[in-house]
Write a protein that holds these residues in place. Structure first.
Motif, PDB file in Angstrom:
ATOM      1  N   LYS A  64      28.282 -52.508 -75.460  1.00 21.10           N
ATOM      2  CA  LYS A  64      26.919 -52.752 -75.922  1.00 21.10           C
ATOM      3  C   LYS A  64      26.251 -51.448 -76.352  1.00 21.10           C
ATOM      4  CE  LYS A  64      26.224 -56.843 -73.023  1.00 21.10           C
ATOM      5  NZ  LYS A  64      25.438 -57.425 -71.891  1.00 21.10           N
ATOM      6  N   SER A  65      26.479 -50.387 -75.592  1.00 19.84           N
ATOM      7  CA  SER A  65      25.899 -49.093 -75.953  1.00 19.84           C
ATOM      8  C   SER A  65      26.510 -48.567 -77.244  1.00 19.84           C
ATOM      9  CB  SER A  65      26.118 -48.076 -74.822  1.00 19.84           C
ATOM     10  OG  SER A  65      25.384 -48.437 -73.668  1.00 19.84           O
ATOM     11  N   TYR A  66      27.818 -48.714 -77.385  1.00 17.89           N
ATOM     12  CA  TYR A  66      28.471 -48.256 -78.615  1.00 17.89           C
ATOM     13  C   TYR A  66      28.020 -49.083 -79.820  1.00 17.89           C
ATOM     14  CZ  TYR A  66      31.693 -45.738 -75.500  1.00 17.89           C
ATOM     15  OH  TYR A  66      32.251 -44.902 -74.563  1.00 17.89           O
ATOM     16  N   GLU A  67      27.819 -50.390 -79.603  1.00 19.20           N
ATOM     17  CA  GLU A  67      27.342 -51.248 -80.687  1.00 19.20           C
ATOM     18  C   GLU A  67      25.935 -50.820 -81.128  1.00 19.20           C
ATOM     19  OE1 GLU A  67      28.901 -53.265 -82.442  1.00 19.20           O
ATOM     20  OE2 GLU A  67      30.444 -54.343 -81.311  1.00 19.20           O
ATOM     21  N   ALA A  68      25.107 -50.403 -80.166  1.00 19.38           N
ATOM     22  CA  ALA A  68      23.763 -49.920 -80.504  1.00 19.38           C
ATOM     23  C   ALA A  68      23.855 -48.657 -81.348  1.00 19.38           C
ATOM     24  CB  ALA A  68      22.960 -49.653 -79.227  1.00 19.38           C
ATOM     25  N   ALA A  69      24.811 -47.785 -81.002  1.00 14.68           N
ATOM     26  CA  ALA A  69      25.006 -46.572 -81.794  1.00 14.68           C
ATOM     27  C   ALA A  69      25.467 -46.918 -83.198  1.00 14.68           C
ATOM     28  CB  ALA A  69      26.023 -45.671 -81.105  1.00 14.68           C
ATOM     29  N   SER A  80      32.924 -46.617 -83.591  1.00 12.64           N
ATOM     30  CA  SER A  80      34.015 -47.566 -83.869  1.00 12.64           C
ATOM     31  C   SER A  80      35.221 -47.276 -82.993  1.00 12.64           C
ATOM     32  CB  SER A  80      34.402 -47.485 -85.347  1.00 12.64           C
ATOM     33  OG  SER A  80      33.356 -47.922 -86.172  1.00 12.64           O
ATOM     34  N   TYR A  81      35.565 -45.995 -82.878  1.00 13.68           N
ATOM     35  CA  TYR A  81      36.732 -45.604 -82.080  1.00 13.68           C
ATOM     36  C   TYR A  81      36.541 -45.996 -80.615  1.00 13.68           C
ATOM     37  CZ  TYR A  81      40.367 -42.579 -80.106  1.00 13.68           C
ATOM     38  OH  TYR A  81      41.458 -42.094 -79.439  1.00 13.68           O
ATOM     39  N   ASN A  82      35.357 -45.678 -80.066  1.00 10.81           N
ATOM     40  CA  ASN A  82      35.115 -45.939 -78.645  1.00 10.81           C
ATOM     41  C   ASN A  82      35.007 -47.434 -78.347  1.00 10.81           C
ATOM     42  OD1 ASN A  82      35.150 -43.218 -78.336  1.00 10.81           O
ATOM     43  ND2 ASN A  82      32.958 -42.989 -77.935  1.00 10.81           N
ATOM     44  N   ILE A  83      34.454 -48.203 -79.291  1.00  7.55           N
ATOM     45  CA  ILE A  83      34.430 -49.662 -79.108  1.00  7.55           C
ATOM     46  C   ILE A  83      35.855 -50.195 -79.047  1.00  7.55           C
ATOM     47  CG2 ILE A  83      33.839 -51.859 -80.218  1.00  7.55           C
ATOM     48  CD1 ILE A  83      31.350 -50.467 -81.339  1.00  7.55           C
ATOM     49  N   GLY A  84      36.731 -49.656 -79.914  1.00  9.59           N
ATOM     50  CA  GLY A  84      38.135 -50.073 -79.901  1.00  9.59           C
ATOM     51  C   GLY A  84      38.784 -49.791 -78.566  1.00  9.59           C
ATOM     52  N   LEU A  85      38.518 -48.590 -77.997  1.00 10.27           N
ATOM     53  CA  LEU A  85      39.072 -48.247 -76.680  1.00 10.27           C
ATOM     54  C   LEU A  85      38.593 -49.225 -75.606  1.00 10.27           C
ATOM     55  CD1 LEU A  85      38.751 -44.349 -76.544  1.00 10.27           C
ATOM     56  CD2 LEU A  85      40.823 -45.676 -76.892  1.00 10.27           C
ATOM     57  N   ALA A  86      37.294 -49.523 -75.619  1.00  3.54           N
ATOM     58  CA  ALA A  86      36.727 -50.390 -74.589  1.00  3.54           C
ATOM     59  C   ALA A  86      37.304 -51.805 -74.669  1.00  3.54           C
ATOM     60  CB  ALA A  86      35.199 -50.422 -74.734  1.00  3.54           C
ATOM     61  N   GLY A 108      39.843 -54.943 -80.565  1.00  3.44           N
ATOM     62  CA  GLY A 108      40.145 -53.524 -80.356  1.00  3.44           C
ATOM     63  C   GLY A 108      40.918 -52.924 -81.513  1.00  3.44           C
ATOM     64  N   ILE A 109      41.898 -53.669 -82.022  1.00  3.03           N
ATOM     65  CA  ILE A 109      42.702 -53.177 -83.146  1.00  3.03           C
ATOM     66  C   ILE A 109      41.844 -53.042 -84.395  1.00  3.03           C
ATOM     67  CG2 ILE A 109      44.582 -53.794 -84.717  1.00  3.03           C
ATOM     68  CD1 ILE A 109      46.002 -55.050 -82.289  1.00  3.03           C
ATOM     69  N   GLU A 110      40.954 -54.013 -84.623  1.00  4.55           N
ATOM     70  CA  GLU A 110      40.099 -53.952 -85.810  1.00  4.55           C
ATOM     71  C   GLU A 110      39.168 -52.748 -85.755  1.00  4.55           C
ATOM     72  OE1 GLU A 110      38.080 -57.662 -86.051  1.00  4.55           O
ATOM     73  OE2 GLU A 110      39.848 -58.771 -86.794  1.00  4.55           O
ATOM     74  N   ASN A 130      45.262 -43.635 -85.535  1.00  4.65           N
ATOM     75  CA  ASN A 130      46.578 -44.040 -86.031  1.00  4.65           C
ATOM     76  C   ASN A 130      47.634 -43.960 -84.946  1.00  4.65           C
ATOM     77  OD1 ASN A 130      46.803 -44.608 -89.105  1.00  4.65           O
ATOM     78  ND2 ASN A 130      45.361 -42.903 -88.992  1.00  4.65           N
ATOM     79  N   TYR A 131      47.563 -42.927 -84.122  1.00  4.09           N
ATOM     80  CA  TYR A 131      48.503 -42.787 -83.018  1.00  4.09           C
ATOM     81  C   TYR A 131      48.402 -43.978 -82.061  1.00  4.09           C
ATOM     82  CZ  TYR A 131      50.543 -41.031 -78.680  1.00  4.09           C
ATOM     83  OH  TYR A 131      51.287 -40.889 -77.529  1.00  4.09           O
ATOM     84  N   ASN A 132      47.159 -44.342 -81.692  1.00  3.50           N
ATOM     85  CA  ASN A 132      46.951 -45.463 -80.775  1.00  3.50           C
ATOM     86  C   ASN A 132      47.439 -46.776 -81.370  1.00  3.50           C
ATOM     87  OD1 ASN A 132      45.804 -43.759 -78.882  1.00  3.50           O
ATOM     88  ND2 ASN A 132      43.721 -44.086 -79.641  1.00  3.50           N
ATOM     89  N   LEU A 133      47.150 -46.995 -82.651  1.00  3.30           N
ATOM     90  CA  LEU A 133      47.633 -48.208 -83.326  1.00  3.30           C
ATOM     91  C   LEU A 133      49.160 -48.224 -83.390  1.00  3.30           C
ATOM     92  CD1 LEU A 133      45.020 -48.474 -86.219  1.00  3.30           C
ATOM     93  CD2 LEU A 133      45.218 -49.977 -84.230  1.00  3.30           C
ATOM     94  N   GLY A 134      49.744 -47.042 -83.545  1.00  6.85           N
ATOM     95  CA  GLY A 134      51.206 -46.953 -83.527  1.00  6.85           C
ATOM     96  C   GLY A 134      51.775 -47.374 -82.188  1.00  6.85           C
TER      97      GLY A 134
END
Length: 273
Positions: A64-69, A80-86, A108-110, A130-134
């Motif tokens: 929610k905090s990342y979405e606000a950002a 976007s990156y941190n939302i994917g991690l969460a 998360g992938i999107e 890219n590394y994480n998606l790999g």
């Protein structure tokens, strides 16, 4: 950036276990830093709040905090990156049902993929994404896609030794899979050859059997022909036997006549006693 060395372990691991290993690797990565010149005050504040919640494993609140950002700055690569991690952390939860797990993974992938689009402005962050998606692709056994993602991570950050290592592991896995396919193909071909050999063997046996049967039938027929007498031959034999009997009978008759004549002649010439 610290990452677990045992992300790719050999052996029969379940998908859930591989997923957890992957997310532990993502968790150890420091949250992407932001540049004050490219972000707003609200965005920075929301990202910092989200990072605190993330470290407390309150991933839904962190999102929610990342979405606000992201709402304050739609082009925020860090958000976007941190939302994917969460979302990926939520997908790894122990009590998450399969439906929600798939939902979190997809989200998360999107979001992680959205972070890769900032490669020009923020190559380090895009390389990490890219590394994480790999890693995700590797765990889904999508090795071709994983290889391309690791290569992209290295293009953006040639010093990323983890991406280089995982790229090599992926290439070796692909080679092993290809070798296994070739072995299976050769095994199937050998099975087909053995089947053909057995088929030819059976055909040869049947052919030899038929030939032997035909030979035996021919011999039996010849023997039967030999045993079965020709009517003309039988007639000739009977005629010969009859002729022989007639000759014998005639000799006996002639011999009897001659005997009588000799006796009569002796009486005429003999003396009376």
């Amino acid at each position: 950036m610290a990452r677990q060395d045992n992300l790719f372990q050999k052996g029969g691991k379940s998908m859930n276990r591989l997923l957890i290993l992957l997310l532990l690797t993502l968790t150890t990565a420091a949250m992407p830093a932001y540049s004050k010149g490219e972000t707003t005050r609200t965005e920075r504040k929301c990202i910092l709040q989200g990072n605190d919640l993330y470290r407390q494993k309150k991933y839904s609140e962190a999102i929610k905090s990342y979405e606000a950002a992201l709402k304050d700055n739609p082009s925020s690569a860090e958000a976007s990156y941190n939302i994917g991690l969460a979302y990926l952390q939520l997908a790894a939860g122990k009590n998450v049902d399969e439906k929600n797990r798939e939902k979190y993974m997809k989200e998360g992938i999107e979001r992680m993929d959205a972070a890769t689009k900032h490669s020009a402005a923020k190559p380090a962050l895009a390389s990490r994404a890219n590394y994480n998606l790999g890693n995700i692709a590797f765990n889904k056994q999508e090795y071709e896609q994983a290889m391309q993602l690791y290569k992209q991570a290295l293009r953006l950050n040639p010093n990323d030794e983890d991406a280089r290592r995982n790229l090599r592991i992926t290439q070796l896995r692909m080679q092993q899979n290809q070798q296994n396919k070739n072995d299976d193909k050769n095994k199937d071909q050998n099975k087909d050859k053995d089947k053909d050999k057995d088929k030819n063997k059976d055909q040869n046996q049947d052919q030899n059997k038929n030939q032997n049967q035909n030979k035996n039938d021919k011999q039996d027929k010849q023997q039967q022909n030999q045993e079965r007498m020709n009517p003309n031959a039988a007639k000739q034999i009977l005629q010969a036997v009859e002729n022989k009997e007639n000759m014998t009978r005639n000799r006996l008759i002639n011999a009897g006549k001659n005997g009588k004549e000799n006796a009569a002649r002796g009486r005429r010439n003999g003396k009376n006693w």
